[in-house]
Design an enzyme around this catalytic site. Structure first.
Site, short mmCIF file in Angstrom:
data_model
loop_
_atom_site.label_atom_id
_atom_site.label_comp_id
_atom_site.label_asym_id
_atom_site.label_seq_id
_atom_site.Cartn_x
_atom_site.Cartn_y
_atom_site.Cartn_z
N ASP A 176 0.83 -1.20 0.00
CA ASP A 176 0.00 0.00 0.00
C ASP A 176 0.88 1.26 0.00
OD1 ASP A 176 -2.55 1.10 0.05
OD2 ASP A 176 -3.21 -0.19 1.69
N ASP B 297 -10.26 2.72 -3.68
CA ASP B 297 -10.94 1.48 -3.27
C ASP B 297 -12.32 1.37 -3.91
OD1 ASP B 297 -8.69 1.31 -1.77
OD2 ASP B 297 -9.71 1.22 0.17
C1 GLA Z 1 -6.02 0.74 1.07
C2 GLA Z 1 -6.15 -0.31 -0.04
C3 GLA Z 1 -7.23 -1.30 0.36
C4 GLA Z 1 -6.89 -1.92 1.70
C5 GLA Z 1 -6.72 -0.83 2.73
C6 GLA Z 1 -6.21 -1.34 4.05
O1 GLA Z 1 -7.15 1.52 1.17
O2 GLA Z 1 -6.47 0.31 -1.22
O3 GLA Z 1 -7.38 -2.29 -0.63
O4 GLA Z 1 -5.71 -2.68 1.59
O5 GLA Z 1 -5.78 0.15 2.31
O6 GLA Z 1 -6.12 -0.27 4.96
#
Ligand code: GLA
Length: 527
Positions: A172, A227
């Site tokens: 991430d 997301d």
């Molecule tokens: C980000 C990623 C998600 C998930 C979250 C975890 O938002 O894009 O897919 O892994 O972090 O905090």
């Protein structure tokens, strides 16, 4: 330090910006950073030459309740539901409280949540014939702030992930203020290579830094957008926006380098059967990684049927690795094409976003084909073949639904390789002082149509105590691992075996297959 909410909010703004303007905004800046290899990183490790398939917890569960029991139950469900047999393999925790950094700077498992240790969980996953996925962050901390990020500990952390036997690492981009994105991910790639265990490197900067331009030289897949949903909250409109943003990047994808529009929401509460089918079809059409995000322990028949539809999976897993794109769109109906398949056929998708029913006539010329072509049309959801049709075919599509088709001059439509292993971990133990010969087997079955050529293992890549022979032929082949303990000292030995093969219809290399061999020698052994 900003609060996690603040960080998430600013990322959401970034996401909206990216979703609207990703490709257009990035065009003037499409300069590849200097100093990166010209070739795709996957050419070195042979990993992810078709899009990775598996499951990750975030979309359904968020951080809670992520623990060993959940991951084990999901791994069991991957097998029991038939998803493993359809090619899903990578599974493991996303962000949750998996590890912390000790005073010595090394990562240690949170044993309250993962009592077998992250290595123990990895062994469990591998014994099921599945692949182990882990999560971390390139910044100072993970997004929630609950786990340490890899910043300034890149080599130690990638070594810990290798010791835990990760096959896939999602990295991430939270809490990375002031870091250069290309240098950071390149350093992490270097650290993975130094750790000596090839891993699928899944970059997760939500499109920040235009990873599609450079990340193929470092890893295997990169998130293109924010997301797809908040944990537990499937959002159909948002998923479609993501699909259309990801679509614009079609030219950047290919074997070993994939645009990742995020984990899927198929089967999450709140989506209709048509929406589940459409989302899955879009992801297959875009050669996206197929990481399921729903609760696999509690799936309707329809969700299982969608996720395991091998004819749709075949489009995603096609060895040519083309990402389909929109060739026509009136705002309600979009026609997706540009996805030639390995046997000379074509995948075509019609998505209807209106309220009633769309009747769409698809002309071969819209697809870049000859009007005079006589083509069989396979409906990948009803599993019916019609034709041959000359010049065009008409389809009717309901609200939020798709027609997902395969067009071919031939009526026979082969399925590309879908590999299923009985295990990815061979464990052997020698307790005596006299030399012994021990064997352990790994059987890999192709659920696709073709018999495969024999798998090849380079004997030079193996340690002196191990030999690997490939027995059987065609659909199921067995790796016979023979260990000779003569002269070995008491201790633990490990080998990661790599096997390579070629897909026989296209002649393209298949993703390399890796498995672990562990040998425990309890006493010093004579020669
Ligand atoms: C980000 C990623 C998600 C998930 C979250 C975890 O938002 O894009 O897919 O892994 O972090 O905090």
């Amino acid at each position: 330090m900003r609060s996690p909410e603040g960080i998430r909010a600013s990322r959401a703004v970034l996401a909206v910006l990216l979703m609207g303007v990703t490709a257009a905004a990035s065009r003037p800046q499409m300069r590849r950073p200097e100093g990166l290899p010209q070739s795709a990183h996957a050419e070195v490790d042979g990993l992810a030459l078709t899009p990775p398939m598996g499951w990750y917890p975030w979309n359904m569960f968020g951080e809670e309740p992520q623990n060993e029991t959940l991951i084990k139950e999901i791994a069991d469900a991957l097998v029991a539901s038939g998803m493993k047999d359809a090619g899903y393999a990578y599974v493991g925790p996303d962000e949750g409280v998996c590890f912390s950094r000790g005073e010595d700077g090394k990562l240690t498992t949170n044993l309250d949540r993962y009592p077998s240790g992250l290595r123990g969980l990895g062994d469990y996953v591998h014994r099921k014939g599945l692949k182990y996925a882990l999560y971390t962050d390139a910044g100072a901390k993970t997004c929630s702030g609950a786990m340490p990020g890899t910043k300034d500990s890149e080599f130690e952390d990638m070594k810990a992930f290798a010791d835990w036997r990760a096959d896939y690492i999602k990295i991430d981009w939270c809490n990375s203020q002031g870091q250069d994105i290309v240098q950071t991910y390149a350093l992490l790639g270097k650290a993975q290579r130094a750790a000596g265990r090839p891993v699928v490197h899944s970059l997760c900067s939500w499109g920040e830094g235009y990873p599609w331009i450079w990340a193929g030289a470092i890893g295997h897949m990169w998130r293109t957008t924010a997301d797809i949903c908040g944990p537990g909250k499937a959002d159909w409109a948002r998923a479609l926006r993501i699909a259309f943003a990801n679509e614009q990047l079609a030219g950047f994808a290919g074997p070993g380098r994939w645009n990742d529009p995020d984990m899927m929401i198929v089967g999450m509460p709140g989506l209709s059967e048509a929406q589940n089918r459409s989302l899955f079809s879009l992801w297959c059409m875009m050669a996206s990684p197929l990481m399921a995000g729903n609760d696999l322990r509690d799936m309707s028949r329809s969700t299982v049927d969608i996720l395991t539809n091998l004819e749709a999976v075949a489009v995603d897993q096609d060895p040519l690795g083309a990402q389909g794109r929109v060739v026509w769109n009136d705002g309600n109906v979009s026609l997706w094409a540009g996805k030639p398949l390995f046997d000379g056929s074509q995948a075509v998708l019609v998505l209807y976003q209106g309220k009633y029913r769309a009747d769409k006539k698809i002309y071969w010329e819209e697809l870049g084909l000859q009007a005079s072509d006589e083509l069989y049309v396979r409906n990948l959801w009803t599993h019916e073949t019609t034709g041959p049709h000359a010049g065009s075919v008409s389809v009717a599509v309901g609200p939020d639904d798709v027609a997902f088709l395969r067009l071919s001059k031939k009526s026979d439509l082969p399925i590309p390789p879908v590999l299923v292993a009985d295990t990815y971990l061979v464990t052997l133990r020698s307790k005596v002082a006299r030399p012994e010969t021990l064997t352990g087997k790994v059987t890999v079955t192709n659920k696709g149509s073709s018999d495969l050529p024999p798998w090849r293992v380079d004997p030079e890549s193996l340690p002196p105590w191990l030999e690997v022979a490939v027995a059987g032929s065609g659909k199921a082949q067995t790796f016979v691992n023979t260990v000779s303990t003569a002269g070995l000292k008491k201790g633990a030995y490990h080998a990661l075996v790599r096997a390579d093969n070629v897909e026989p219809i296209s002649g393209r290399p298949m993703s390399a297959l890796y498995y672990d061999v562990d040998l425990e020698v309890v006493r010093n052994v004579r020669r």
